[in-house]
Structure formats: structure tokens, C-alpha cells
Design a protein around this motif. Structure first.
Motif, short mmCIF file in Angstrom:
data_model
loop_
_atom_site.label_atom_id
_atom_site.label_comp_id
_atom_site.label_asym_id
_atom_site.label_seq_id
_atom_site.Cartn_x
_atom_site.Cartn_y
_atom_site.Cartn_z
N ILE A 109 0.83 -1.20 0.00
CA ILE A 109 0.00 0.00 0.00
C ILE A 109 0.87 1.25 0.00
CG2 ILE A 109 -1.70 1.31 1.32
CD1 ILE A 109 -2.80 -1.36 2.33
N LEU A 110 1.93 1.24 0.81
CA LEU A 110 2.83 2.40 0.89
C LEU A 110 3.52 2.64 -0.45
CD1 LEU A 110 4.06 4.57 2.69
CD2 LEU A 110 5.80 2.91 3.38
N GLY A 111 3.96 1.57 -1.12
CA GLY A 111 4.64 1.71 -2.40
C GLY A 111 3.72 2.32 -3.46
N VAL A 112 2.48 1.85 -3.52
CA VAL A 112 1.52 2.39 -4.49
C VAL A 112 1.23 3.85 -4.20
CG1 VAL A 112 -0.85 2.23 -5.32
CG2 VAL A 112 0.49 0.14 -4.97
N ALA A 113 1.06 4.19 -2.92
CA ALA A 113 0.76 5.58 -2.53
C ALA A 113 1.92 6.51 -2.88
CB ALA A 113 0.46 5.64 -1.04
N LEU A 114 3.15 6.07 -2.62
CA LEU A 114 4.31 6.91 -2.93
C LEU A 114 4.45 7.11 -4.44
CD1 LEU A 114 6.96 5.47 -0.43
CD2 LEU A 114 6.03 7.80 -0.45
N ASN A 115 4.24 6.05 -5.21
CA ASN A 115 4.35 6.17 -6.66
C ASN A 115 3.29 7.10 -7.23
OD1 ASN A 115 5.10 3.67 -9.22
ND2 ASN A 115 4.81 5.86 -9.42
N ALA A 116 2.11 7.08 -6.64
CA ALA A 116 1.01 7.91 -7.14
C ALA A 116 1.16 9.38 -6.75
CB ALA A 116 -0.33 7.38 -6.61
N ALA A 117 1.93 9.67 -5.70
CA ALA A 117 2.05 11.04 -5.20
C ALA A 117 2.53 12.03 -6.26
CB ALA A 117 2.95 11.06 -3.97
N PRO A 118 3.68 11.79 -6.94
CA PRO A 118 4.12 12.77 -7.94
C PRO A 118 3.18 12.85 -9.14
CG PRO A 118 5.51 10.82 -8.01
CD PRO A 118 4.64 10.69 -6.80
N LEU A 119 2.51 11.76 -9.48
CA LEU A 119 1.57 11.78 -10.59
C LEU A 119 0.38 12.67 -10.27
CD1 LEU A 119 1.56 7.97 -11.49
CD2 LEU A 119 2.85 9.80 -12.60
N ILE A 120 -0.11 12.56 -9.04
CA ILE A 120 -1.23 13.40 -8.60
C ILE A 120 -0.80 14.85 -8.51
CG2 ILE A 120 -2.80 13.86 -6.69
CD1 ILE A 120 -2.77 10.87 -6.09
N PHE A 121 0.40 15.08 -8.00
CA PHE A 121 0.90 16.46 -7.87
C PHE A 121 1.03 17.11 -9.24
CE2 PHE A 121 4.29 19.60 -7.74
CZ PHE A 121 3.92 20.37 -6.65
N SER A 122 1.59 16.39 -10.20
CA SER A 122 1.74 16.93 -11.56
C SER A 122 0.38 17.22 -12.18
CB SER A 122 2.51 15.94 -12.44
OG SER A 122 3.82 15.77 -11.96
N LEU A 123 -0.62 16.38 -11.90
CA LEU A 123 -1.96 16.59 -12.45
C LEU A 123 -2.59 17.83 -11.85
CD1 LEU A 123 -4.32 15.53 -14.18
CD2 LEU A 123 -5.05 14.20 -12.18
N VAL A 124 -2.42 18.02 -10.55
CA VAL A 124 -3.01 19.18 -9.87
C VAL A 124 -2.34 20.47 -10.32
CG1 VAL A 124 -3.29 20.31 -7.63
CG2 VAL A 124 -3.72 17.86 -7.85
N GLU A 125 -0.99 20.44 -10.52
CA GLU A 125 -0.24 21.63 -10.86
C GLU A 125 -0.06 21.80 -12.37
OE1 GLU A 125 0.89 23.90 -8.70
OE2 GLU A 125 -0.12 22.79 -7.09
N GLU A 126 -0.79 21.06 -13.18
CA GLU A 126 -0.54 21.04 -14.63
C GLU A 126 -0.67 22.42 -15.26
OE1 GLU A 126 -2.17 18.70 -18.63
OE2 GLU A 126 -3.06 18.33 -16.65
N ASP A 127 -1.65 23.19 -14.86
CA ASP A 127 -1.86 24.50 -15.47
C ASP A 127 -0.76 25.49 -15.09
OD1 ASP A 127 -4.16 23.56 -16.64
OD2 ASP A 127 -5.46 24.23 -15.00
#
Length: 215
Positions: A20-38
Motif C-alpha cells: 500500500i505504501l509503495g503504491v501511494a508513494l508512486n502515485a504522489a508525484p503523478l497526482i501532484f503533476s496533475l493538480v499543478e498542470e496548469d
């Protein structure tokens, strides 16, 4: 429950937490890039999160061994020699996935985030190949991009568009935290996987506990 089954059950819980921790860590930068895309479209945190070291290596490849080990808590799948053998076999897959996670995370820490290299500050320029993944750059071993804050100065002086120092620093911290975390997750999964391979092998040779008879 014998020591083999007890350790197998403990491994199952530990692997589940690490998964669970590995999946959450991997998803963190992807989510951050999506939020900050604009606001920051040309400077993703890294290319290496798209290799999915936490989602595939420390995640999907660990699921079979985790399920098999958790079954030991109910004295089911691992309550026989075949079950212990399968437990060892699935943990070989776990170790391979964890090694993949470690290697990708190690390379990501050596390279630093894309924002630290203005010439490669877009995922379009990322080279997704195993040859590129295996190329270790000796000059990056000192983690200068993180320790000396040289990256922030370099980015602010080279980019045409005005870039916030706080944003660059935020990308650096996220990159370092995510891949250091994935590196540790991978190492722990290797240790638990290897221990279960040994325990499973011993359980396969020596047998496990038999169900008690009702008098």
C-alpha cells in the motif's frame, strides 16, 4: 500454528503494508503533476514515476505472495507443504519486483527531478528504455542537486518563464521523498521476501502443523 506459519502470517501483514505504501508513494508525484498542470506544465517532477516502480514493482508483483502469506492466519493455504512451496515461489516474484523498485528509485535519486535540468524539463524528452535505465551517471552520486540547492539557482537562471523558487524546491523535496521512500520499501520487501523463501522452503521440507483431532 507453527513458527513457519506464524512468520508467514507476519510476512503477509508486513508485505500488505509495504504494498500500500509503495503504491501511494508512486502515485504522489503523478497526482501532484496533475493538480499543478496548469501552473507548471513543462516541468514534471520526474520521468521515473512513469516506470511505476511502486505500483508495479512494489505493488502488483507483491500481491500473490501477500495473499498467500495472509492465508496462513486462517491455517489454510500454508497449512501444508505444497502451500509453503507456493509461498516461496510467489516470494521470488516479490523479490524481483522489489529489486526493480529499488533500481528505478536509485536511478531517480541519482538523476534528480527534471526541473533540475532545463534541457530535459518535459516528459517528451524522456527516454523510456532499459538501456537508459541501466546507465548510471557517476557524477550524480553525491546528490548535489538536493544537498547544495544548486538546482534552484540553475533553473531560475535558465528558464525563460518566471519560476517560483518555492515551486522548484517543492518539486525537489517531493522527488527526493518519494524515491527515497520507494527505495526503502523495496529494500524491506526484499528482506521479507527472502526470509519467506527460506521459511517456505523449510516448511516444505519439514512439514507444518497438523490439524488437531477432536477427541
Amino acid at each position: 500454528m507453527t513458527c513457519c506459519e506464524g512468520w508467514t502470517s507476519c510476512n503477509g501483514v508486513s508485505l500488505l503494508i509495504l504494498l500500500i505504501l509503495g503504491v501511494a508513494l508512486n502515485a504522489a508525484p503523478l497526482i501532484f503533476s496533475l493538480v499543478e498542470e496548469d501552473q507548471f506544465p513543462q516541468n514534471p517532477i520526474s520521468c521515473f514515476e512513469w516506470w511505476f516502480p511502486g505500483i508495479i514493482g512494489a505493488g502488483l508483483m507483491v500481491i500473490p505472495a501477500t495473499i498467500m502469506s495472509l492465508a496462513a492466519t486462517k491455517r489454510a493455504c500454508c497449512n501444508n507443504r505444497v502451500g509453503m512451496f507456493l509461498s516461496s515461489f510467489f516470494n521470488v516474484i516479490t523479490v524481483l519486483g522489489a529489486v526493480y523498485c529499488i533500481w528505478v528509485s536509485f536511478q531517480a535519486l541519482l538523476e534528480g527531478p527534471l526541473v533540475c535540468n532545463s534541457k530535459r524539463n518535459s516528459t517528451v524528452n524522456c527516454e523510456f528504455s532499459f538501456k537508459n535505465l541501466s546507465a548510471i551517471h557517476q557524477e550524480s552520486f553525491d546528490l548535489e542537486w538536493y544537498l547544495n540547492n544548486s538546482c534552484v539557482t540553475q533553473v531560475l537562471s535558465s528558464l525563460n518563464n518566471p519560476t517560483s523558487s518555492d515551486t522548484v524546491t517543492q518539486h525537489i523535496i517531493i522527488h527526493f521523498s518519494v524515491f527515497l521512500g520507494l527505495l526503502l520499501v523495496g529494500i524491506l520487501e526484499v528482506l521479507f521476501g527472502l526470509s519467506q523463501i527460506i521459511i517456505g522452503f523449510l516448511g516444505c521440507l519439514c512439514g507444518v502443523s497438523k490439524q488437531s483431532r477432536i477427541v
